[in-house]
Design an enzyme around this catalytic site. Structure first.
Site, PDB file in Angstrom:
ATOM      1  N   HIS A  31      -6.277   1.491   7.810  1.00 20.96           N
ATOM      2  CA  HIS A  31      -5.277   1.872   6.826  1.00 20.96           C
ATOM      3  C   HIS A  31      -5.845   2.834   5.789  1.00 20.96           C
ATOM      4  O   HIS A  31      -6.713   2.467   4.997  1.00 20.96           O
ATOM      5  CB  HIS A  31      -4.765   0.604   6.134  1.00 20.96           C
ATOM      6  CG  HIS A  31      -3.643   0.816   5.209  1.00 20.96           C
ATOM      7  ND1 HIS A  31      -3.619   0.320   3.918  1.00 20.96           N
ATOM      8  CD2 HIS A  31      -2.464   1.474   5.367  1.00 20.96           C
ATOM      9  CE1 HIS A  31      -2.495   0.650   3.331  1.00 20.96           C
ATOM     10  NE2 HIS A  31      -1.762   1.353   4.184  1.00 20.96           N
ATOM     11  N   HIS A  73      -1.184   9.280  -0.496  1.00 21.79           N
ATOM     12  CA  HIS A  73      -0.174   8.236  -0.401  1.00 21.79           C
ATOM     13  C   HIS A  73       0.871   8.341  -1.496  1.00 21.79           C
ATOM     14  O   HIS A  73       2.078   8.298  -1.235  1.00 21.79           O
ATOM     15  CB  HIS A  73      -0.827   6.850  -0.454  1.00 21.79           C
ATOM     16  CG  HIS A  73       0.167   5.728  -0.468  1.00 21.79           C
ATOM     17  ND1 HIS A  73       0.690   5.208  -1.636  1.00 21.79           N
ATOM     18  CD2 HIS A  73       0.750   5.042   0.550  1.00 21.79           C
ATOM     19  CE1 HIS A  73       1.548   4.254  -1.341  1.00 21.79           C
ATOM     20  NE2 HIS A  73       1.597   4.121  -0.025  1.00 21.79           N
TER      21      HIS A  73
END
Length: 268
Positions: A31, A73
């Site tokens: 991730h 992100h």
């Protein structure tokens, strides 16, 4: 087995490469790279993920004001850099001047934000398969998404990229432009509406899977009935990985190689 070298010429240990055998059972997806230890969505995080044995890595993509896709992100650079501001209001030159590593650890001081092209080229050199998330709130145009698909092809990664998103519409743009692209529909939980939306993304040439934040038997049964693979996110507990339904084919984690965890548990 010969050594593989990263983009900077550093050898990746053979033992780390061998860890990829665990992916035969369950794909382990890092991730934002190995973000437990390295600054998320940076090249050091992806190099570290490879060294730890991951073969799949996830990143998020945003566009700068001058139209360059970068790995980020958040909608702003505030949390993960020394700068501030919305990424869509900053030029590539501006964001490249910020430090994206010091917030995590002083050892990463001076780390710069990678462009998506730099990320893809690193993945190609290390033998990594990228999961590229199109953010639900990314406000991408159809043309921008097509440019991302083109960029993957230009970097020699066509057919070696998975596109994931909470937005079925964005995944639809990818499907319409590249009917062979592997697609992951990201959801918090699985229901009949999710199944219908995922099925609608299928072509005769692609693979579509559901990528869910919950992984109970009900979710597995719904996916199984629709012949849709199920992957899950983001699992950082070994005990939770050991308890996953055998139907699950992939686990996104900040630090754990799911297949290795399952193998070690089976070996006692």
């Amino acid at each position: 087995m010969a050594n593989i070298y990263d983009a900077q010429g550093a050898a990746i240990p053979v033992d780390a490469l061998a860890a990829g055998v665990w992916d035969r059972n369950v794909k382990a997806v890092a991730h934002r790279g190995f973000s437990a230890d390295a600054p998320e969505n940076t090249l050091p995080a992806y190099r570290l993920a490879r060294e730890k044995g991951f073969e799949y890595v996830e990143t998020d993509v945003s566009f700068t004001m001058d139209g360059v896709p970068v790995c980020l992100h958040d909608s702003t650079v505030d949390r993960t850099s020394t700068g501030s501001g919305n990424i869509g209001s900053l030029t590539l030159s501006q964001v490249k001047s910020y430090d994206f590593g010091a917030w995590k650890d002083s050892a990463y001081r001076g780390t710069r934000i990678p462009t998506l092209e730099e990320f893809l080229l690193l993945c190609r050199s290390l033998g990594l398969h990228p999961y590229i998330e199109l953010k639900q709130n990314g406000s991408y145009t159809q043309e921008q998404i097509r440019s991302l698909v083109d960029l993957a092809a230009e970097c020699g990664m066509r057919g070696r990229v998975t596109w994931i998103s909470f937005s079925a519409a964005y995944l639809g743009y990818v499907r319409d432009y590249d009917p062979e692209a592997r697609l992951g529909y990201v959801v918090s939980s699985v229901n009949s509406g999710v199944i219908s939306a995922a099925q609608a993304l299928r072509t005769e040439q692609n693979q579509v899977f559901v990528d869910a934040g919950e992984w109970g038997d009900a979710a597995c049964n719904l996916c199984r009935a629709a012949n849709l693979p199920l992957e899950v996110w983001t699992v950082d507990s070994g005990s939770e990985i050991c308890a996953i339904n055998p139907y699950i084919t992939g686990v996104t984690s900040n630090s754990l190689l799911a297949g290795q965890v399952l193998h070690q548990a089976a070996m006692g």
